[in-house]
Enzyme design. Sequence first.
Site, PDB file in Angstrom:
ATOM      1  N   HIS A 175       0.813  -1.226   0.000  1.00  0.00           N
ATOM      2  CA  HIS A 175       0.000   0.000   0.000  1.00  0.00           C
ATOM      3  C   HIS A 175       0.842   1.269   0.000  1.00  0.00           C
ATOM      4  O   HIS A 175       0.316   2.355  -0.199  1.00  0.00           O
ATOM      5  CB  HIS A 175      -0.941   0.002   1.208  1.00  0.00           C
ATOM      6  CG  HIS A 175      -2.040  -1.000   1.059  1.00  0.00           C
ATOM      7  ND1 HIS A 175      -3.312  -0.670   0.665  1.00  0.00           N
ATOM      8  CD2 HIS A 175      -2.046  -2.344   1.221  1.00  0.00           C
ATOM      9  CE1 HIS A 175      -4.060  -1.762   0.601  1.00  0.00           C
ATOM     10  NE2 HIS A 175      -3.313  -2.798   0.937  1.00  0.00           N
ATOM     11  N   ASP A 382       3.447   9.305  -1.008  1.00  0.00           N
ATOM     12  CA  ASP A 382       2.254   8.590  -0.576  1.00  0.00           C
ATOM     13  C   ASP A 382       2.014   7.456  -1.562  1.00  0.00           C
ATOM     14  O   ASP A 382       2.092   7.678  -2.775  1.00  0.00           O
ATOM     15  CB  ASP A 382       1.061   9.563  -0.591  1.00  0.00           C
ATOM     16  CG  ASP A 382       0.048   9.260   0.496  1.00  0.00           C
ATOM     17  OD1 ASP A 382       0.004   8.104   0.957  1.00  0.00           O
ATOM     18  OD2 ASP A 382      -0.697  10.174   0.877  1.00  0.00           O
TER      19      ASP A 382
HETATM   20  P1  ADQ Z   1      -3.017   6.095   4.640  1.00  0.00           P
HETATM   21  O1  ADQ Z   1      -1.642   6.590   4.830  1.00  0.00           O
HETATM   22  O2  ADQ Z   1      -3.769   5.877   5.850  1.00  0.00           O
HETATM   23  O3  ADQ Z   1      -3.051   4.775   3.776  1.00  0.00           O
HETATM   24  P2  ADQ Z   1      -4.954   7.486   2.755  1.00  0.00           P
HETATM   25  O4  ADQ Z   1      -4.916   6.750   1.491  1.00  0.00           O
HETATM   26  O5  ADQ Z   1      -5.054   8.949   2.550  1.00  0.00           O
HETATM   27  O6  ADQ Z   1      -3.681   7.247   3.683  1.00  0.00           O
HETATM   28  O7  ADQ Z   1      -6.208   7.020   3.568  1.00  0.00           O
HETATM   29  C1  ADQ Z   1      -6.621   7.645   4.751  1.00  0.00           C
HETATM   30  C2  ADQ Z   1      -8.070   7.290   5.078  1.00  0.00           C
HETATM   31  O8  ADQ Z   1      -8.352   7.813   6.364  1.00  0.00           O
HETATM   32  C3  ADQ Z   1      -9.049   7.884   4.117  1.00  0.00           C
HETATM   33  O9  ADQ Z   1     -10.040   6.955   3.803  1.00  0.00           O
HETATM   34  C4  ADQ Z   1      -9.637   9.068   4.885  1.00  0.00           C
HETATM   35  O10 ADQ Z   1     -10.983   9.321   4.610  1.00  0.00           O
HETATM   36  C5  ADQ Z   1      -9.519   8.625   6.319  1.00  0.00           C
HETATM   37  N1  ADQ Z   1      -9.308   9.804   7.182  1.00  0.00           N
HETATM   38  C6  ADQ Z   1      -8.281  10.647   7.129  1.00  0.00           C
HETATM   39  N2  ADQ Z   1      -8.425  11.611   8.054  1.00  0.00           N
HETATM   40  C7  ADQ Z   1      -9.560  11.365   8.698  1.00  0.00           C
HETATM   41  C8  ADQ Z   1     -10.247  11.970   9.791  1.00  0.00           C
HETATM   42  N3  ADQ Z   1      -9.777  13.046  10.425  1.00  0.00           N
HETATM   43  N4  ADQ Z   1     -11.381  11.417  10.204  1.00  0.00           N
HETATM   44  C9  ADQ Z   1     -11.859  10.325   9.589  1.00  0.00           C
HETATM   45  N5  ADQ Z   1     -11.260   9.693   8.584  1.00  0.00           N
HETATM   46  C10 ADQ Z   1     -10.139  10.207   8.139  1.00  0.00           C
HETATM   47  C11 ADQ Z   1      -2.090   3.875   3.182  1.00  0.00           C
HETATM   48  C12 ADQ Z   1      -1.062   4.538   2.270  1.00  0.00           C
HETATM   49  C13 ADQ Z   1      -1.783   5.326   1.196  1.00  0.00           C
HETATM   50  C14 ADQ Z   1      -2.741   4.425   0.425  1.00  0.00           C
HETATM   51  C15 ADQ Z   1      -3.642   3.665   1.373  1.00  0.00           C
HETATM   52  C16 ADQ Z   1      -4.458   2.628   0.630  1.00  0.00           C
HETATM   53  O11 ADQ Z   1      -0.203   5.370   3.005  1.00  0.00           O
HETATM   54  O12 ADQ Z   1      -0.856   5.902   0.305  1.00  0.00           O
HETATM   55  O13 ADQ Z   1      -3.568   5.234  -0.401  1.00  0.00           O
HETATM   56  O14 ADQ Z   1      -2.887   2.990   2.364  1.00  0.00           O
HETATM   57  O15 ADQ Z   1      -3.636   1.747  -0.062  1.00  0.00           O
END
Ligand code: ADQ
Length: 754
Positions: A175, A382
């Site tokens: 991921h 990311d």
């Molecule tokens: P993450 O680093 O966790 O994931 P991301 O893909 O942006 O990053 O996902 C974050 C999730 O958390 C999103 O669904 C978002 O809606 C939720 N979220 C963020 N802030 C929030 C808040 N304050 N309250 C509620 N929900 C919140 C890892 C990798 C990424 C990759 C994903 C999936 O780092 O690059 O996209 O896995 O493979």
Amino acid sequence: MILPTNHNDRKDRVILVSNRLPVGVRASGDKLEFTHSSGGLATGLKSSHEQGDSLWIGYPGDLKGLTDEMRLELECKFEDMRIVPVHLTAADAARYCQGMSNGVLWPLFHYLLDRIPNHSRDWKSYVKANEHFADVVASKANESDLIWIHDYHLLLLPSLLRKRLPSARIGFFLHIPFPSSDIFQILPWREHVLTGLLGADLIGFHTFGYMHHFAISCLRTLGIEAEIDRIEYDGRTIRLGAYPMGIDAAQFEKIANDPAVIADSKRIRAAHGNAKIILGIDRLDYTKGLPRRLLAVERLLDQRPSLKSKVRFIQLAIPSREDVEEYQRIRADVEQLIGRINGIHATVDGAPIHYIYGSVTREQLVALYMAADVLAVTPLRDGMNLVAKEFVASRADGDGVLVLSEFAGAASELGEALLVNTYDVDGMAAALARALSMPESERRRRMASLRSRVCTRTVHDWANTFLDALGTSREGNAKIATLATVPIAISEITKGLGTHKSLILVLDYDGTLVPFGTSPDLAACDPSLQSLLRRLGQLPATQVHIVSGRTRDGLEAWLGQLPIALHAEHGLWSRVGPAEPWIQNAKPNADWKSRVRPLLQEYLSRVPGCVLEEKSAGFAWHYRGVEPHLGALHAREIRTELVELLAQSPVEVLAGSKVIEIRPTGVNKGIVVRAMVESAGPDALFVAIGDDRTDEDLFAVLPPGSVSFHVGAAPSRAGYRLESPQKVRTLLEQIIAIRSKQQLTVRRDRLAET
Ligand code: ADQ
């Protein structure tokens, strides 16, 4: 896992394996309290798991605050949720998870080397935790399951599981980014990580870029060359693929159309008056680039003071990994920066930055996405970034501007966003200014294109595509898995060899009888091999044929005095015994050679360590002595150039083991073996051994009942596998022992009769 789109078509059960489970649990008084993970991985797979019959295996967190009764209750709850916990002691979990996974691998894979502790020593715990996962998964999995492992905490699990379940279908998805090989080289345990991953049948990445980085690391670290989207290792073919993860766009759209959410988004807008809203939503992680984003906002306000009352920046930061020191530090840095900027730029009417440290519900999240004029997604690196996609899916109104880091995997799909270099604060400030003043028609045009992609390439398609590919990965590898077990049974195979009247041994030379040298002239025939071949050649009713790609002179120099037959240039030339002349078996056209020679000579002078071998009817360009990365690169270039140059010529270009062979079409090892088969008696047994692709031609024409061995790990049509030239020699010694014993028995029987 039941997936909304084609769940009913998939017969196989899916086992999802990830470090953390989609739910967290803790004691609240005398009750169990469940929390839902907000990370990208959990968010992406949760909806699929909730609707299906899959198992989800992962670490439930530290449960030491739970009473025995609560633990019992938890077990039942987990069973209902089809969750299998992998229990780790708090100390092990801390070292494996915070220490190695989040402390070392996470910053390294995100190119943030200064975040890596000076002395990382949690590798053993990482191995131990992966072993423990392997035991639990192996205890739950059936042969027919599709095992899908997720992310950087479990990089060793594919191969550990492969040892326990040799013919299982194992998929792995990363991921986070796979870094460039220069960065990956830094990891002291780089070989272990790569071979750990290569236990899988299918390895998926968010982008082709990451997949390419992985392939290059395999080449530089392990010397294994990938063939675009596949790697051959340990007798199996491992497929590589780019599977950009999507989101459940329909769900976001549905929430966006909910009147309560629409009302909430209007309320948020109204609370900020006429000010335009720039939004940031992230886990509070140093990879997400919050400090530079804040500096860009500051820069914007410095440059355009009139915006102070006209722009609000809302930053929602979800608490993350609060037990890791680096995360405490980034939180402190961010909060200090916000304090400073607000202190300077606030007016009596309000402050420019509105900061929330906490989690919100999905409905509140969508309301925020809808209220925003601009979403700033500016990570330093990311893997994908789902927030960017969620924003797009939530904008059913077709408006809104996405400012997106070019270092997020999402950038390779979302080209209509304003792409920014997140290390360039001024550039980001300019992009924010442009986003704020972008005309509505341009906003809508860009958003329409973004939506067409985000809303059609969903998380369900992502999971289905990956699982479909994994589902078909077994056939080829299942056969090879059986072959790989054969070395222990050499004596079983050779037992039958004594009963045949005549034996015909067909042997390749390089890589089969001798290990490869860095250049062809270094793979000489050592005295023990000379003795072995001599004794084999002297056995009664036994023919020994060396069939090689080498030139006549080369073979003659090392093997010329032995009582064996030699076949040079893949069977173009044959010499049946020491005093016999060389016979040419085919008369290929060699006019093309003069066109190819200058090209190969050019590479010979340009690439340090390569060797050019000219044969009577072809060439071999060897690059075993070249730095692996460079060698593979030039080999690919040469092949491409040759294909063009030789388009109309009766010539084939073959990629062998660190060699490119250019030889006349139709002249291959099969021609001499076919001739041997035709002249052999009905009771003759053929035993063939080879290691290279050119030996596959030879295996293909062996008569039924023959015994064939492939040396090394690559897939082959040979019946059995031997690990190394050393093992080949052991086998040949056994053949000598068996045939000699049989000869003695025959003599004794004859004596007894007289
Ligand atoms: P993450 O680093 O966790 O994931 P991301 O893909 O942006 O990053 O996902 C974050 C999730 O958390 C999103 O669904 C978002 O809606 C939720 N979220 C963020 N802030 C929030 C808040 N304050 N309250 C509620 N929900 C919140 C890892 C990798 C990424 C990759 C994903 C999936 O780092 O690059 O996209 O896995 O493979």
